[in-house]
Design an enzyme around this catalytic site. Structure first.
Site, PDB file in Angstrom:
ATOM      1  N   LYS A  67       0.704  -1.056  -0.002  1.00 39.81           N
ATOM      2  CA  LYS A  67      -0.041  -0.156  -0.013  1.00 39.81           C
ATOM      3  C   LYS A  67       0.848   1.227   0.119  1.00 39.81           C
ATOM      4  O   LYS A  67       1.751   1.383   0.600  1.00 39.81           O
ATOM      5  CB  LYS A  67      -0.943   0.059   1.166  1.00 39.81           C
ATOM      6  CG  LYS A  67      -1.753   0.962   1.315  1.00 39.81           C
ATOM      7  CD  LYS A  67      -3.231   0.854   0.599  1.00 39.81           C
ATOM      8  CE  LYS A  67      -3.966   2.077   0.500  1.00 39.81           C
ATOM      9  NZ  LYS A  67      -3.405   3.009  -0.703  1.00 39.81           N
ATOM     10  N   LYS A  91       4.370   2.445   8.952  1.00 45.09           N
ATOM     11  CA  LYS A  91       3.014   3.222   8.986  1.00 45.09           C
ATOM     12  C   LYS A  91       1.780   2.166   9.068  1.00 45.09           C
ATOM     13  O   LYS A  91       1.050   2.492  10.044  1.00 45.09           O
ATOM     14  CB  LYS A  91       2.728   4.465   7.950  1.00 45.09           C
ATOM     15  CG  LYS A  91       1.949   5.429   8.327  1.00 45.09           C
ATOM     16  CD  LYS A  91       2.054   6.296   7.406  1.00 45.09           C
ATOM     17  CE  LYS A  91       3.444   6.868   6.971  1.00 45.09           C
ATOM     18  NZ  LYS A  91       3.372   7.853   5.819  1.00 45.09           N
ATOM     19  N   LYS A 103       5.400   2.422  -2.540  1.00 43.00           N
ATOM     20  CA  LYS A 103       5.223   3.723  -3.009  1.00 43.00           C
ATOM     21  C   LYS A 103       5.780   3.787  -4.544  1.00 43.00           C
ATOM     22  O   LYS A 103       6.451   3.111  -4.916  1.00 43.00           O
ATOM     23  CB  LYS A 103       6.486   4.643  -2.243  1.00 43.00           C
ATOM     24  CG  LYS A 103       5.918   6.264  -2.404  1.00 43.00           C
ATOM     25  CD  LYS A 103       4.953   6.102  -1.043  1.00 43.00           C
ATOM     26  CE  LYS A 103       4.721   7.804  -1.070  1.00 43.00           C
ATOM     27  NZ  LYS A 103       3.760   7.756   0.060  1.00 43.00           N
ATOM     28  N   THR A 187      -5.661  12.754   5.927  1.00 41.03           N
ATOM     29  CA  THR A 187      -4.259  12.725   6.414  1.00 41.03           C
ATOM     30  C   THR A 187      -4.237  14.042   7.483  1.00 41.03           C
ATOM     31  O   THR A 187      -3.710  14.050   8.472  1.00 41.03           O
ATOM     32  CB  THR A 187      -3.204  13.017   5.512  1.00 41.03           C
ATOM     33  OG1 THR A 187      -3.451  12.154   4.328  1.00 41.03           O
ATOM     34  CG2 THR A 187      -1.601  12.887   5.925  1.00 41.03           C
ATOM     35  N   ASN A 222      -2.444  19.327   0.100  1.00 46.30           N
ATOM     36  CA  ASN A 222      -3.489  18.179   0.262  1.00 46.30           C
ATOM     37  C   ASN A 222      -3.407  18.374   2.173  1.00 46.30           C
ATOM     38  O   ASN A 222      -4.174  18.607   2.806  1.00 46.30           O
ATOM     39  CB  ASN A 222      -3.504  16.891  -0.126  1.00 46.30           C
ATOM     40  CG  ASN A 222      -4.393  16.038   0.525  1.00 46.30           C
ATOM     41  OD1 ASN A 222      -4.381  15.634   1.833  1.00 46.30           O
ATOM     42  ND2 ASN A 222      -5.747  15.668  -0.187  1.00 46.30           N
ATOM     43  N   SER A 363      -7.367   5.621   3.709  1.00 50.37           N
ATOM     44  CA  SER A 363      -7.290   4.717   2.292  1.00 50.37           C
ATOM     45  C   SER A 363      -7.856   3.416   2.708  1.00 50.37           C
ATOM     46  O   SER A 363      -8.371   2.736   1.862  1.00 50.37           O
ATOM     47  CB  SER A 363      -5.920   4.705   2.010  1.00 50.37           C
ATOM     48  OG  SER A 363      -5.602   5.753   1.249  1.00 50.37           O
TER      49      SER A 363
HETATM   50  P1  NAD Z   1       0.836  18.324  -2.216  1.00 47.84           P
HETATM   51  O1  NAD Z   1       1.506  18.014  -3.401  1.00 47.84           O
HETATM   52  O2  NAD Z   1      -0.511  18.330  -2.144  1.00 47.84           O
HETATM   53  O3  NAD Z   1       1.407  19.629  -1.202  1.00 47.84           O
HETATM   54  C1  NAD Z   1       2.606  19.783  -1.252  1.00 47.84           C
HETATM   55  C2  NAD Z   1       2.907  21.370  -0.835  1.00 47.84           C
HETATM   56  O4  NAD Z   1       4.134  21.686  -0.424  1.00 47.84           O
HETATM   57  C3  NAD Z   1       2.336  22.242  -2.026  1.00 47.84           C
HETATM   58  O5  NAD Z   1       1.690  23.534  -1.307  1.00 47.84           O
HETATM   59  C4  NAD Z   1       3.731  22.833  -2.213  1.00 47.84           C
HETATM   60  O6  NAD Z   1       3.825  23.941  -2.877  1.00 47.84           O
HETATM   61  C5  NAD Z   1       4.565  22.747  -1.063  1.00 47.84           C
HETATM   62  N1  NAD Z   1       6.100  23.083  -1.073  1.00 47.84           N
HETATM   63  C6  NAD Z   1       6.906  22.288  -1.959  1.00 47.84           C
HETATM   64  N2  NAD Z   1       7.924  22.576  -1.582  1.00 47.84           N
HETATM   65  C7  NAD Z   1       8.036  23.293  -0.424  1.00 47.84           C
HETATM   66  C8  NAD Z   1       9.058  24.212   0.223  1.00 47.84           C
HETATM   67  N3  NAD Z   1      10.397  23.924   0.010  1.00 47.84           N
HETATM   68  N4  NAD Z   1       8.688  25.077   1.324  1.00 47.84           N
HETATM   69  C9  NAD Z   1       7.349  25.209   1.546  1.00 47.84           C
HETATM   70  N5  NAD Z   1       6.115  24.408   0.878  1.00 47.84           N
HETATM   71  C10 NAD Z   1       6.738  23.777  -0.393  1.00 47.84           C
HETATM   72  O7  NAD Z   1       1.383  17.088  -1.257  1.00 47.84           O
HETATM   73  P2  NAD Z   1       0.649  16.482  -0.163  1.00 47.84           P
HETATM   74  O8  NAD Z   1      -0.166  15.288  -0.419  1.00 47.84           O
HETATM   75  O9  NAD Z   1       0.153  17.465   0.725  1.00 47.84           O
HETATM   76  O10 NAD Z   1       1.975  15.818   0.657  1.00 47.84           O
HETATM   77  C11 NAD Z   1       2.876  16.591   1.556  1.00 47.84           C
HETATM   78  C12 NAD Z   1       3.737  15.786   2.333  1.00 47.84           C
HETATM   79  O11 NAD Z   1       2.677  14.798   3.216  1.00 47.84           O
HETATM   80  C13 NAD Z   1       4.597  14.650   1.574  1.00 47.84           C
HETATM   81  O12 NAD Z   1       5.672  14.344   2.128  1.00 47.84           O
HETATM   82  C14 NAD Z   1       3.735  13.484   1.464  1.00 47.84           C
HETATM   83  O13 NAD Z   1       4.473  12.295   1.237  1.00 47.84           O
HETATM   84  C15 NAD Z   1       3.162  13.552   3.055  1.00 47.84           C
HETATM   85  N6  NAD Z   1       1.938  12.657   2.945  1.00 47.84           N
HETATM   86  C16 NAD Z   1       0.978  12.929   2.293  1.00 47.84           C
HETATM   87  C17 NAD Z   1      -0.363  12.052   2.408  1.00 47.84           C
HETATM   88  C18 NAD Z   1      -1.422  12.238   1.429  1.00 47.84           C
HETATM   89  O14 NAD Z   1      -2.544  11.693   1.804  1.00 47.84           O
HETATM   90  N7  NAD Z   1      -1.590  13.263   0.481  1.00 47.84           N
HETATM   91  C19 NAD Z   1      -0.185  10.921   3.533  1.00 47.84           C
HETATM   92  C20 NAD Z   1       0.865  10.885   4.395  1.00 47.84           C
HETATM   93  C21 NAD Z   1       1.920  11.847   4.145  1.00 47.84           C
END
Ligand code: NAD
Length: 425
Positions: A67, A91, A103, A187, A222, A363
């Site tokens: 997953k 996790k 992943k 999340t 997100n 999920s």
């Molecule tokens: P996303 O693409 O929706 O958003 C990423 C955000 O980070 C954007 O706003 C982008 O502009 C910003 N960003 C990128 N580089 C940056 C920087 N240097 N400084 C400040 N902002 C910056 O991605 P997401 O889904 O929100 O994921 C973010 C993190 O959370 C990742 O590490 C991801 O692996 C983790 N995560 C996501 C989920 C999920 O359900 N989407 C679940 C668990 C963990």
């Protein structure tokens, strides 16, 4: 500086040593079960084709089907995908889910693609991996740079390839296309639950009202935007937010509802608007102070939430961090060496595998609904996520006490022990 994968291995090795995990079991978990490497072709519309490197890493299926999300990002690389796949194994274990860890990623800047190209890329990714995924094999989801829309294309492509619709093969679908209510905020919501439990569990350090809790959030996608919204609605004072273009700071707090409403219209955080919660500043139309991303991390706040990418808090800036708690909503934002310095300074670091586990818990509930052909309302989904996250948090509190270790080591000990027990049975 060590790579993300090396950092992840350091955390696992440290936890394994404390929990006396047998060396042969650990060795089996060190390498992923499978690495799929391929190229995804995308036509530019002008007749020429560009190929983007892509990967799917399946780390472990000891506890159940693989997953993990799929990331579209210009810096994506195999080392990162391997690290993220391994984090998923820990996790899902810590969250008590019948899943393993995987992943995927494509090295591409999705913002530079047209909608047609993005669709081609999403479908092309599925064509590269489809024999190796499925509801009982490997279930992808969204991550950085991917969204429910991307997942909907993937579901559709998978259906074309296998000859029937298979909604449980993916999670993070749009609600209109068979996704789960509550998955998009899962999340962020899960992170909020962990923070709520953490604050309840603390001694005098945090006997303050939510409104006096000052929060800085790095990343407004997100995860970052949803936790910002939930904290704002629960009376926390969010003083700083950021995206890849930079950070905004407002001493008296940012009106997150307004930021979100404006972002909805334009797709960006418009720096020219006033987002202050203070009615006086609002009347004066005063803009938030613009900061560089690095500056947000070192603000004097109670809670710092990295919600963007890995390796953000390193030995370079750890000494300057002034938050009391770091809630790791991104994966891998704090390096092992930085964490040592933070702990010495008395800063609590709530690790990614605990803090952002709400996404995979959401999920899991989507997968269950897709398999059963049922749909729960959002309240029901969030209630179940709350229950799972609270249970995971309490489990970590117990392990922390038993071994007298950090939040991260306690989380890894819990996750690792379960996987190794299952391997030995
Ligand atoms: P996303 O693409 O929706 O958003 C990423 C955000 O980070 C954007 O706003 C982008 O502009 C910003 N960003 C990128 N580089 C940056 C920087 N240097 N400084 C400040 N902002 C910056 O991605 P997401 O889904 O929100 O994921 C973010 C993190 O959370 C990742 O590490 C991801 O692996 C983790 N995560 C996501 C989920 C999920 O359900 N989407 C679940 C668990 C963990």
């Amino acid at each position: 500086m060590s790579t993300f994968l090396e950092n992840t291995k350091k955390f696992i090795t440290a936890a394994a040593t404390i929990a006396h995990i047998p060396g042969d079991s650990l060795a089996k978990l060190e390498k992923p079960d499978a690495i799929l490497s391929f190229e995804v072709p995308v036509g530019s519309g002008a007749g020429s084709w560009q190929k983007y490197p892509g990967w799917r890493v399946q780390h472990s299926n000891v506890l159940g089907p693989y997953k993990g999300g799929i990331r579209f990002h210009p810096d994506a690389n195999l080392d990162e995908v391997e690290a993220l796949a391994s984090l998923m194994t820990w996790k899902t274990s810590l969250m008590g889910l019948p899943f393993g860890g995987a992943k995927g990623a494509v090295r591409v800047d999705p913002q530079k693609l047209t909608a047609v190209e993005l669709e081609e890329l999403s479908r092309g990714y599925v064509r590269a991996v489809w024999p190796d995924i499925g509801p009982d094999k490997d279930i992808p989801a969204p991550d950085v740079g991917t969204s429910p829309r991307v997942l909907d294309w993937m579901v559709d492509e998978y259906a074309r390839l296998v000859g029937h619709q298979e909604l449980a093969a993916f999670t993070g679908k749009s609600v209109e296309q068979g996704g789960s209510r509550g998955r998009e905020i899962a999340t962020g919501f899960g992170g909020f639950v962990v923070l709520r439990e953490f604050l309840k569990n603390q001694d005098s350090k945090f006997q303050i009202l939510n409104s006096q809790c000052r929060v800085a959030i790095q990343g407004f996608g997100n995860v970052g935007a949803n936790i910002a919204k939930i904290l704002f609605e629960n009376g926390f004072t969010v003083v700083a937010i950021s995206d890849s273009r930079g950070a905004l700071y407002e001493e008296e707090g940012i009106d997150i509802a307004k930021v979100l409403a404006e972002k909805e219209k334009t797709g960006i955080i418009d720096r020219d608007l006033c987002y202050a919660v203070s009615s006086e500043k609002m009347r004066a139309g005063s803009k938030c102070t613009e900061l560089r991303n690095r500056e947000l991390l070192t603000l004097p706040v109670d809670i710092l939430i990295p919600a963007a990418l890995e390796n953000q808090i390193t030995v370079e800036n750890a000494a300057e961090i002034r938050a009391k708690v770091i809630l790791e909503m991104a994966n891998g934002p704090v390096t092992p060496e930085a964490e040592e310095l933070l702990i010495q300074k008395g800063i609590d670091v709530i690790p990614d595998i605990l803090a952002n586990g709400g996404g995979v818990v959401g999920s899991y509930f989507e997968w269950v609904q897709s398999r059963e052909g049922t749909y729960w309302n959002e309240e029901e989904v969030l209630r179940r996520i709350d229950e799972k996250m609270t249970e995971a948090f309490r489990n970590v509190v117990g392990i922390r006490k038993e071994y007298n270790v950090s939040w991260r080591l306690a989380s890894y000990i819990g996750a690792l022990t379960l996987v190794v027990q299952k391997m030995q049975n």
